[in-house]
Motif scaffolding. Structure first.
Motif, mmCIF file in Angstrom:
data_model
loop_
_atom_site.group_PDB
_atom_site.id
_atom_site.type_symbol
_atom_site.label_atom_id
_atom_site.label_comp_id
_atom_site.label_asym_id
_atom_site.label_seq_id
_atom_site.Cartn_x
_atom_site.Cartn_y
_atom_site.Cartn_z
ATOM 1 N N THR A 1 108.595 -1.385 63.287
ATOM 2 C CA THR A 1 107.986 -0.782 64.470
ATOM 3 C C THR A 1 106.478 -0.750 64.308
ATOM 4 O OG1 THR A 1 108.095 1.126 65.969
ATOM 5 C CG2 THR A 1 107.999 1.607 63.635
ATOM 6 N N ARG A 2 105.788 -0.630 65.432
ATOM 7 C CA ARG A 2 104.340 -0.434 65.480
ATOM 8 C C ARG A 2 104.057 0.776 66.361
ATOM 9 N NH1 ARG A 2 100.747 -4.850 64.309
ATOM 10 N NH2 ARG A 2 101.850 -6.802 63.860
ATOM 11 N N VAL B 1 102.160 0.129 61.036
ATOM 12 C CA VAL B 1 103.277 -0.804 61.039
ATOM 13 C C VAL B 1 104.256 -0.423 59.938
ATOM 14 C CG1 VAL B 1 103.955 -3.240 60.924
ATOM 15 C CG2 VAL B 1 101.680 -2.613 61.801
ATOM 16 N N THR B 2 105.543 -0.388 60.268
ATOM 17 C CA THR B 2 106.594 -0.175 59.273
ATOM 18 C C THR B 2 107.426 -1.455 59.162
ATOM 19 O OG1 THR B 2 108.191 0.724 60.864
ATOM 20 C CG2 THR B 2 106.676 2.281 59.823
ATOM 21 N N PHE B 3 108.229 -1.543 58.085
ATOM 22 C CA PHE B 3 108.861 -2.815 57.742
ATOM 23 C C PHE B 3 110.329 -2.652 57.354
ATOM 24 C CE2 PHE B 3 104.363 -3.060 56.898
ATOM 25 C CZ PHE B 3 103.995 -4.304 57.358
ATOM 26 N N HIS B 4 111.089 -3.720 57.585
ATOM 27 C CA HIS B 4 112.405 -3.921 56.993
ATOM 28 C C HIS B 4 112.270 -4.890 55.814
ATOM 29 C CE1 HIS B 4 114.785 -1.944 60.089
ATOM 30 N NE2 HIS B 4 114.235 -2.683 61.035
ATOM 31 N N GLU C 1 109.235 3.250 51.711
ATOM 32 C CA GLU C 1 108.691 3.348 53.063
ATOM 33 C C GLU C 1 107.172 3.177 53.040
ATOM 34 O OE1 GLU C 1 110.305 7.063 54.568
ATOM 35 O OE2 GLU C 1 112.025 5.987 55.407
ATOM 36 N N HIS C 2 106.714 1.980 52.709
ATOM 37 C CA HIS C 2 105.290 1.677 52.711
ATOM 38 C C HIS C 2 104.806 1.473 54.148
ATOM 39 C CE1 HIS C 2 105.775 1.153 48.439
ATOM 40 N NE2 HIS C 2 106.531 0.077 48.579
ATOM 41 N N LEU C 3 103.522 1.720 54.377
ATOM 42 C CA LEU C 3 102.923 1.572 55.695
ATOM 43 C C LEU C 3 101.748 0.607 55.637
ATOM 44 C CD1 LEU C 3 102.608 5.343 56.734
ATOM 45 C CD2 LEU C 3 104.460 3.762 57.350
ATOM 46 N N ALA C 4 101.541 -0.130 56.722
ATOM 47 C CA ALA C 4 100.309 -0.892 56.911
ATOM 48 C C ALA C 4 99.552 -0.288 58.076
ATOM 49 C CB ALA C 4 100.616 -2.358 57.197
#
Length: 215
Positions: free
Chosen positions: A13-14, A32-35, A42-45
């Protein structure tokens, strides 16, 4: 050093999050979150400014530090480095990767145990060793996945830590330039910073220049 490009992640998601710091600085971040990240964390960009404005966006890998980032602990320089990085990246365009690697990968409780040993005279690396923990347990495979997914395989890295650049290069990310951060020294963290600057055979030092006791 052998390159081992990891499998790409997928964007989950963004969302736009307005950031506000204690000194009044404000900026909007595209979070931004990632699969499919390699370590399952649960790292974030945080996209700041215009990340697409350059073929080499400015990137900071910032390891989570609850005590410094949230509570303003003066025992480290993490909070000031986070504040500095957000503004510098927003001005130029790029990403701050907020990595869930508390205490250089040893976790919050272990970090506080290491603090207790530091109060008895051990430096930050010796304290970790006394607890049977690595000097620096961080692995940047997930960070490389995030950068590939974001379309940023070539970056300028905002860091004093040569290990970050070395790991990213081994993971298929081109670090065009390592851009030093400021030195955020205080009476409470000067010993910690000097230990990072001196380094160990593993860490190789962080390239910090501490000019005086009052720096």
């Amino acid at each position: 050093m052998t390159s081992r490009t990891p499998q790409p992640a997928r964007i989950r998601t963004r969302v736009t999050v307005p950031l506000r710091f204690g000194d009044g600085y404000r900026v909007d971040a595209d979070v931004v979150t990632f699969h499919d990240l390699a370590d399952g964390a649960e790292h974030l960009a945080l996209g700041l400014g215009d990340p697409g404005a350059s073929t080499t966006p400015l990137v900071r890998l910032h390891s989570e530090c609850l005590t410094g980032d949230v509570f303003g602990s003066a025992r480290c320089d993490c909070g000031p480095q986070l504040r500095e990085a957000v503004e510098r990246i927003a001005e130029r365009g790029g990403y701050l990767l907020y990595l869930r690697q508390e205490g250089r990968g040893i976790g919050l409780y272990n970090k506080l145990d290491a603090y207790a040993l530091q109060d008895r005279g051990l430096d930050t690396y010796a304290a970790n060793a006394a607890l049977g923990l690595p000097e620096d347990g961080r692995d940047y495979t997930a960070a490389a996945q995030m950068l590939q997914t974001l379309g940023a395989p070539r970056i300028d890295l905002l860091s004093n830590n040569p290990d970050k650049a070395g790991q990213l290069a081994a993971l298929g990310i081109t670090v065009a330039e390592r851009v030093p951060t400021g030195v955020h020294a205080s009476p409470s963290n000067l010993r910690y910073l000097r230990t990072k600057a001196t380094g160990t055979p593993l860490t190789l030092g962080h390239g910090l220049e501490l000019l005086s006791e009052g720096a």
